[in-house]
Design an enzyme around this catalytic site. Sequence first.
Site, PDB file in Angstrom:
ATOM      1  N   THR A 126      -9.717   5.213  40.314  1.00 63.17           N
ATOM      2  CA  THR A 126      -9.547   6.123  39.187  1.00 63.17           C
ATOM      3  C   THR A 126      -9.228   7.536  39.654  1.00 63.17           C
ATOM      4  O   THR A 126      -9.624   7.932  40.755  1.00 63.17           O
ATOM      5  CB  THR A 126     -10.850   6.133  38.357  1.00 63.17           C
ATOM      6  OG1 THR A 126     -10.805   7.213  37.430  1.00 63.17           O
ATOM      7  CG2 THR A 126     -12.091   6.332  39.224  1.00 63.17           C
ATOM      8  N   ASP A 127      -8.563   8.304  38.781  1.00 64.76           N
ATOM      9  CA  ASP A 127      -8.307   9.722  39.099  1.00 64.76           C
ATOM     10  C   ASP A 127      -9.596  10.538  39.102  1.00 64.76           C
ATOM     11  O   ASP A 127      -9.619  11.671  39.608  1.00 64.76           O
ATOM     12  CB  ASP A 127      -7.290  10.312  38.103  1.00 64.76           C
ATOM     13  CG  ASP A 127      -7.719  10.243  36.643  1.00 64.76           C
ATOM     14  OD1 ASP A 127      -8.792   9.695  36.342  1.00 64.76           O
ATOM     15  OD2 ASP A 127      -6.955  10.739  35.794  1.00 64.76           O
ATOM     16  N   GLU A 128     -10.679   9.967  38.539  1.00 64.40           N
ATOM     17  CA  GLU A 128     -11.921  10.742  38.445  1.00 64.40           C
ATOM     18  C   GLU A 128     -12.558  11.027  39.804  1.00 64.40           C
ATOM     19  O   GLU A 128     -13.451  11.864  39.902  1.00 64.40           O
ATOM     20  CB  GLU A 128     -12.944   9.997  37.579  1.00 64.40           C
ATOM     21  CG  GLU A 128     -12.485   9.849  36.164  1.00 64.40           C
ATOM     22  CD  GLU A 128     -13.604   9.453  35.228  1.00 64.40           C
ATOM     23  OE1 GLU A 128     -14.783   9.590  35.597  1.00 64.40           O
ATOM     24  OE2 GLU A 128     -13.281   9.010  34.119  1.00 64.40           O
ATOM     25  N   TYR A 153     -20.710   7.398  37.686  1.00 60.06           N
ATOM     26  CA  TYR A 153     -19.582   6.443  37.731  1.00 60.06           C
ATOM     27  C   TYR A 153     -18.560   6.867  38.775  1.00 60.06           C
ATOM     28  O   TYR A 153     -18.208   6.099  39.674  1.00 60.06           O
ATOM     29  CB  TYR A 153     -18.915   6.343  36.352  1.00 60.06           C
ATOM     30  CG  TYR A 153     -17.518   5.753  36.408  1.00 60.06           C
ATOM     31  CD1 TYR A 153     -17.318   4.420  36.769  1.00 60.06           C
ATOM     32  CD2 TYR A 153     -16.386   6.538  36.132  1.00 60.06           C
ATOM     33  CE1 TYR A 153     -16.025   3.885  36.848  1.00 60.06           C
ATOM     34  CE2 TYR A 153     -15.105   6.006  36.209  1.00 60.06           C
ATOM     35  CZ  TYR A 153     -14.925   4.677  36.568  1.00 60.06           C
ATOM     36  OH  TYR A 153     -13.663   4.152  36.657  1.00 60.06           O
ATOM     37  N   LYS A 157     -17.186   5.142  42.389  1.00 60.32           N
ATOM     38  CA  LYS A 157     -15.783   4.761  42.630  1.00 60.32           C
ATOM     39  C   LYS A 157     -15.271   5.477  43.886  1.00 60.32           C
ATOM     40  O   LYS A 157     -14.559   4.880  44.707  1.00 60.32           O
ATOM     41  CB  LYS A 157     -14.900   5.106  41.424  1.00 60.32           C
ATOM     42  CG  LYS A 157     -15.140   4.266  40.184  1.00 60.32           C
ATOM     43  CD  LYS A 157     -14.836   2.786  40.368  1.00 60.32           C
ATOM     44  CE  LYS A 157     -13.371   2.475  40.522  1.00 60.32           C
ATOM     45  NZ  LYS A 157     -13.110   1.008  40.537  1.00 60.32           N
TER      46      LYS A 157
HETATM   47  P1  NAD Z   1     -14.016  -2.955  31.925  1.00 68.06           P
HETATM   48  O1  NAD Z   1     -15.386  -2.376  31.879  1.00 68.06           O
HETATM   49  O2  NAD Z   1     -13.268  -3.170  30.658  1.00 68.06           O
HETATM   50  O3  NAD Z   1     -14.043  -4.365  32.695  1.00 68.06           O
HETATM   51  C1  NAD Z   1     -14.774  -4.563  33.865  1.00 68.06           C
HETATM   52  C2  NAD Z   1     -14.780  -6.069  34.161  1.00 68.06           C
HETATM   53  O4  NAD Z   1     -15.478  -6.269  35.413  1.00 68.06           O
HETATM   54  C3  NAD Z   1     -15.493  -6.910  33.107  1.00 68.06           C
HETATM   55  O5  NAD Z   1     -14.746  -8.074  32.820  1.00 68.06           O
HETATM   56  C4  NAD Z   1     -16.825  -7.276  33.766  1.00 68.06           C
HETATM   57  O6  NAD Z   1     -17.381  -8.490  33.302  1.00 68.06           O
HETATM   58  C5  NAD Z   1     -16.420  -7.337  35.236  1.00 68.06           C
HETATM   59  N1  NAD Z   1     -17.557  -7.097  36.158  1.00 68.06           N
HETATM   60  C6  NAD Z   1     -18.442  -6.071  36.110  1.00 68.06           C
HETATM   61  N2  NAD Z   1     -19.346  -6.204  37.118  1.00 68.06           N
HETATM   62  C7  NAD Z   1     -18.992  -7.300  37.819  1.00 68.06           C
HETATM   63  C8  NAD Z   1     -19.527  -7.950  38.975  1.00 68.06           C
HETATM   64  N3  NAD Z   1     -20.612  -7.471  39.616  1.00 68.06           N
HETATM   65  N4  NAD Z   1     -18.915  -9.068  39.439  1.00 68.06           N
HETATM   66  C9  NAD Z   1     -17.822  -9.573  38.792  1.00 68.06           C
HETATM   67  N5  NAD Z   1     -17.292  -9.022  37.691  1.00 68.06           N
HETATM   68  C10 NAD Z   1     -17.866  -7.885  37.197  1.00 68.06           C
HETATM   69  O7  NAD Z   1     -13.196  -2.009  32.922  1.00 68.06           O
HETATM   70  P2  NAD Z   1     -11.688  -1.482  32.822  1.00 68.06           P
HETATM   71  O8  NAD Z   1     -11.653  -0.304  31.942  1.00 68.06           O
HETATM   72  O9  NAD Z   1     -10.821  -2.635  32.571  1.00 68.06           O
HETATM   73  O10 NAD Z   1     -11.489  -0.965  34.329  1.00 68.06           O
HETATM   74  C11 NAD Z   1     -11.076  -1.872  35.345  1.00 68.06           C
HETATM   75  C12 NAD Z   1     -10.931  -1.123  36.652  1.00 68.06           C
HETATM   76  O11 NAD Z   1      -9.967  -0.079  36.516  1.00 68.06           O
HETATM   77  C13 NAD Z   1     -12.216  -0.438  37.132  1.00 68.06           C
HETATM   78  O12 NAD Z   1     -12.285  -0.562  38.526  1.00 68.06           O
HETATM   79  C14 NAD Z   1     -12.029   1.020  36.733  1.00 68.06           C
HETATM   80  O13 NAD Z   1     -12.743   1.866  37.598  1.00 68.06           O
HETATM   81  C15 NAD Z   1     -10.537   1.172  36.906  1.00 68.06           C
HETATM   82  N6  NAD Z   1      -9.890   2.216  36.075  1.00 68.06           N
HETATM   83  C16 NAD Z   1     -10.102   2.234  34.738  1.00 68.06           C
HETATM   84  C17 NAD Z   1      -9.418   3.174  33.948  1.00 68.06           C
HETATM   85  C18 NAD Z   1      -9.594   3.218  32.444  1.00 68.06           C
HETATM   86  O14 NAD Z   1      -9.022   4.088  31.795  1.00 68.06           O
HETATM   87  N7  NAD Z   1     -10.353   2.308  31.840  1.00 68.06           N
HETATM   88  C19 NAD Z   1      -8.562   4.087  34.558  1.00 68.06           C
HETATM   89  C20 NAD Z   1      -8.390   4.036  35.964  1.00 68.06           C
HETATM   90  C21 NAD Z   1      -9.057   3.084  36.699  1.00 68.06           C
HETATM   91  O1  DAU Z   2      -9.624   8.816  34.102  1.00 66.67           O
HETATM   92  C1  DAU Z   2      -9.834   7.444  34.280  1.00 66.67           C
HETATM   93  C2  DAU Z   2     -11.150   7.051  33.632  1.00 66.67           C
HETATM   94  O2  DAU Z   2     -10.919   7.075  32.225  1.00 66.67           O
HETATM   95  C3  DAU Z   2     -11.632   5.675  34.084  1.00 66.67           C
HETATM   96  O3  DAU Z   2     -11.942   5.721  35.457  1.00 66.67           O
HETATM   97  C4  DAU Z   2     -12.860   5.235  33.280  1.00 66.67           C
HETATM   98  O4  DAU Z   2     -13.212   3.908  33.628  1.00 66.67           O
HETATM   99  C5  DAU Z   2     -12.521   5.298  31.797  1.00 66.67           C
HETATM  100  O5  DAU Z   2     -13.658   4.964  31.025  1.00 66.67           O
HETATM  101  C6  DAU Z   2     -12.024   6.697  31.421  1.00 66.67           C
HETATM  102  O6  DAU Z   2     -13.084   7.673  31.562  1.00 66.67           O
HETATM  103  P1  DAU Z   2     -13.327   8.827  30.461  1.00 66.67           P
HETATM  104  O7  DAU Z   2     -14.726   9.259  30.574  1.00 66.67           O
HETATM  105  O8  DAU Z   2     -12.247   9.838  30.511  1.00 66.67           O
HETATM  106  O9  DAU Z   2     -13.073   7.937  29.103  1.00 66.67           O
HETATM  107  P2  DAU Z   2     -13.854   7.836  27.711  1.00 66.67           P
HETATM  108  O10 DAU Z   2     -13.043   6.922  26.863  1.00 66.67           O
HETATM  109  O11 DAU Z   2     -15.291   7.563  27.876  1.00 66.67           O
HETATM  110  O12 DAU Z   2     -13.708   9.328  27.134  1.00 66.67           O
HETATM  111  C7  DAU Z   2     -12.437   9.971  26.997  1.00 66.67           C
HETATM  112  C8  DAU Z   2     -12.695  11.397  26.524  1.00 66.67           C
HETATM  113  O13 DAU Z   2     -13.194  11.372  25.187  1.00 66.67           O
HETATM  114  C9  DAU Z   2     -13.744  12.135  27.333  1.00 66.67           C
HETATM  115  O14 DAU Z   2     -13.360  13.504  27.438  1.00 66.67           O
HETATM  116  C10 DAU Z   2     -15.019  12.019  26.503  1.00 66.67           C
HETATM  117  C11 DAU Z   2     -14.496  12.010  25.079  1.00 66.67           C
HETATM  118  N1  DAU Z   2     -15.260  11.216  24.097  1.00 66.67           N
HETATM  119  C12 DAU Z   2     -15.616   9.944  24.398  1.00 66.67           C
HETATM  120  C13 DAU Z   2     -16.276   9.143  23.495  1.00 66.67           C
HETATM  121  C14 DAU Z   2     -16.698   7.728  23.830  1.00 66.67           C
HETATM  122  C15 DAU Z   2     -15.541  11.762  22.834  1.00 66.67           C
HETATM  123  O15 DAU Z   2     -15.195  12.935  22.537  1.00 66.67           O
HETATM  124  N2  DAU Z   2     -16.186  10.974  21.919  1.00 66.67           N
HETATM  125  C16 DAU Z   2     -16.573   9.694  22.193  1.00 66.67           C
HETATM  126  O16 DAU Z   2     -17.156   9.041  21.295  1.00 66.67           O
END
Ligand code: NAD
Ligand code: DAU
Length: 337
Positions: A126-128, A153, A157
């Site tokens: 992630t960019d975080e 989190y 990562k």
């Molecule tokens: P998600 O929470 O929707 O899905 C995570 C999946 O991993 C689920 O299916 C869960 O059952 C599985 N899992 C969790 N713990 C596990 C374990 N111990 N063993 C096997 N499986 C397990 O997550 P997502 O939003 O799809 O993110 C996927 C990946 O992409 C993550 O690595 C996250 O850090 C990265 N990422 C997410 C975002 C975003 O915007 N959501 C952005 C950049 C990177």
């Molecule tokens: O940047 C990549 C990341 O983006 C991934 O690594 C994470 O897995 C993914 O969850 C996401 O993280 P954020 O914390 O940015 O996403 P989230 O959807 O939780 O929140 C997006 C923005 O919205 C953040 O600034 C918090 C705000 N927010 C979130 C929720 C759930 C609100 O204002 N209200 C809300 O109810």
Amino acid sequence: MPDTYKNIIVTGGCGFIGSNFVHYVVNNHPEVHVTVLDKLTYAGNEENIAGLPEDKVELVVGDICDKKLLDEIMPGHDAIVHYAAESHNDNSIVDPEPFLHTNVEGTYCLLEACKKYDVRYHHVSTDEVYGDLALDDPARFTEETPYNPSSPYSSTKAASDLLVRAWTRTYDLKTTISNCSNNYGPYQHIEKFIPRQITNIICGVKPKLYGDGLNVRDWIHTEDHSSAVWTILTKGKIGETYLIGADGEKNNIDVLHAILRGMGKDEDEFDWVKDRPGHDRRYAIDSAKLRRELGWKPQYTDFEGGLAKTIQWYRDNEAWWRPVKEATEAKYAKVGQ
Ligand code: NAD
Ligand code: DAU
């Protein structure tokens, strides 16, 4: 680097982004067999990969930290794409322990298994890991930006990325890393910002905005994330990191206004709620290296259009999210959000 692979493992393939990648591979690369390794935590849902051909996709339900299981499934696979993670910042603030288990220990177990069975490894991050930028800073994150994570989190990562780099240098593992910005699209868990607000509106509840609403996220459609990961897996240089982004910077209040408009509501029909502790101000990705060196570019760059389709998907798929809505909102209510 091979043009394709025969047998790949996708960890977390029942989550939001991992399942999109599984669909992407089945639709675009029918020569590949995918083994999904997923623990089916609260974030995983078998429905996300339902209906895919049985001869192309096999689901193994298990934990990436289960070394015995890894010994059973790794032989015969030529690559692993590691998506499995605890992924939600708000959850990591309430209880960081599962994030250490899955994100750090889980990555360690997979790296050791790749070392043992000589398997190519791609790490989805992630960019975080880079921390945040000020709103008035013209800079964006690049592959050279120093790590500076803020939340439990993002620190786990970051730790997992560093394990990958160390294992690559010390043991010559064949790895690549990608760091992507905020994804949106169908099948995203309703704890996350965009689907939480869409499903709140469907339920007749006002959306909830943290802090002053000015935090900026750099949105990318999950289909574009999948094509970028495939590009890196097949064309990326071993040992390299690539940032994935689609120039989609927007602040939260603008995104929320777009959701409200798209669902026929007034722009002020939402509640301000308590801010997230340590809330990162702004993320922004410079993906020039990936575009220049590997020729990738995003296709889904019309954010309003993508958002409209995402809203429609949650309207059409209530059976997918309705059963977990109450419990998800109960968790937020406990912390005043
Ligand atoms: P998600 O929470 O929707 O899905 C995570 C999946 O991993 C689920 O299916 C869960 O059952 C599985 N899992 C969790 N713990 C596990 C374990 N111990 N063993 C096997 N499986 C397990 O997550 P997502 O939003 O799809 O993110 C996927 C990946 O992409 C993550 O690595 C996250 O850090 C990265 N990422 C997410 C975002 C975003 O915007 N959501 C952005 C950049 C990177
Ligand atoms: O940047 C990549 C990341 O983006 C991934 O690594 C994470 O897995 C993914 O969850 C996401 O993280 P954020 O914390 O940015 O996403 P989230 O959807 O939780 O929140 C997006 C923005 O919205 C953040 O600034 C918090 C705000 N927010 C979130 C929720 C759930 C609100 O204002 N209200 C809300 O109810």
